[in-house]
Write an enzyme that holds these catalytic residues in place. Structure first.
Site, PDB file in Angstrom:
ATOM      1  CB  SER A 144      59.906  44.181 -61.705  1.00  0.00           C
ATOM      2  OG  SER A 144      60.985  43.560 -62.365  1.00  0.00           O
ATOM      3  CE1 TYR A 157      58.581  46.669 -66.496  1.00  0.00           C
ATOM      4  CE2 TYR A 157      60.635  45.707 -65.701  1.00  0.00           C
ATOM      5  CZ  TYR A 157      59.255  45.673 -65.804  1.00  0.00           C
ATOM      6  OH  TYR A 157      58.544  44.649 -65.201  1.00  0.00           O
TER       7      TYR A 157
END
Length: 264
Positions: A144, A157
């Site tokens: 990501s 995250y």
């Protein structure tokens, strides 16, 4: 059909929906054999039947909860036993819960680490000897842009994706001389069900709606780069440019982008 992919067995985690679903479809359309894993037995069975009838290729599937390390280990062993050699691994499964660290509960933190990091390490570690024995193969880790630039309410995250990037970059240097390709896929927001768990309020999804990536397009790009030397796939490109600026001048970017970083 892509001759480079014809007959190749590609293990895809998180394959029952979103990017994983499209990865399986595009792999099959190019002549590969997608091996599907996810938690939803009904979705996996339907996906397999659809792919086999549409593309005329085998599409085995395995139900597994990647947050359960023992179960996931046994599933990988079963895959190797029943399918023989696997030619590529796409670690696609991922979860998130956006919240301030002080407001987080440990169950959410533990699940993010288990699915995003531990299961990825587990699959790679178990399959790597098979790939090395074959002297070729490809490991693709869906990371990501959060792994390059963290924002408030995504501390855990972002940390998991930092771990994925660090692991991917080191692994690449270890195994490329031995014939294996290793690629990280660094994505901005993607239009999938991911946000229904990450942010049930829907506020963040609304805030970034115009910049969301199409999962079908993402999957098509990833499959097109399989078995080629590709260090990273960064989407969207402008967000990756921002990550590069952040790496050079983090304080300035945090000050300038303060309001944007608070959208979660």
């Amino acid at each position: 059909m892509n001759e480079r992919l014809k007959g190749k067995k590609i293990l895809i985690t998180g394959a029952s929906s979103g990017i994983g679903q499209f990865l399986a479809i595009h792999a099959a359309s190019e002549g590969a054999v997608p091996i599907l894993t996810a938690r939803s037995e009904d979705k996996l069975e339907l996906m397999s039947e659809t792919i086999e009838s549409t593309f005329g290729t085998s599409c085995p599937w395995y139900k597994a909860d990647l947050s359960n390390d023992a179960e996931w280990k046994d599933t990988i062993d079963r895959i190797c036993y029943e399918q023989g050699s696997v030619d590529a691994l796409i670690n696609n499964a991922g979860v998130a819960v956006f919240d301030y660290v002080a407001d987080s509960n440990w169950q959410d933190i533990d699940r993010m680490v288990s699915v995003n990091v531990t299961s990825l390490f587990r699959a790679t570690h178990q399959l790597l000897p098979h790939l090395l024995q074959n002297g070729e193969g490809h490991i693709v880790n869906i990371a990501s842009q959060a792994g390059k630039m963290a924002t408030p309410k995504s501390a855990v995250y972002a940390a998991t994706k930092h771990a994925v990037l660090g692991f991917t970059n080191a692994l690449r240097m270890e195994v490329e001389p031995l014939g294996l390709h290793v690629t990280s896929v660094n994505l901005g927001p993607v239009r999938t069900n991911f946000f229904k768990q990450a942010d049930p309020s829907g506020n963040y999804e609304k805030a970034v709606d115009k910049m969301m990536l199409d999962p079908n397009k993402v999957a098509r790009i990833v499959i097109s780069r399989l078995f080629t030397k590709q260090r990273e796939i960064n989407l969207p490109s402008w967000m990756n440019s921002g990550s590069k600026v952040y790496a050079v001048a983090p304080s300035a970017v945090e000050k300038i982008m303060h309001k944007q970083f608070k959208k979660k």
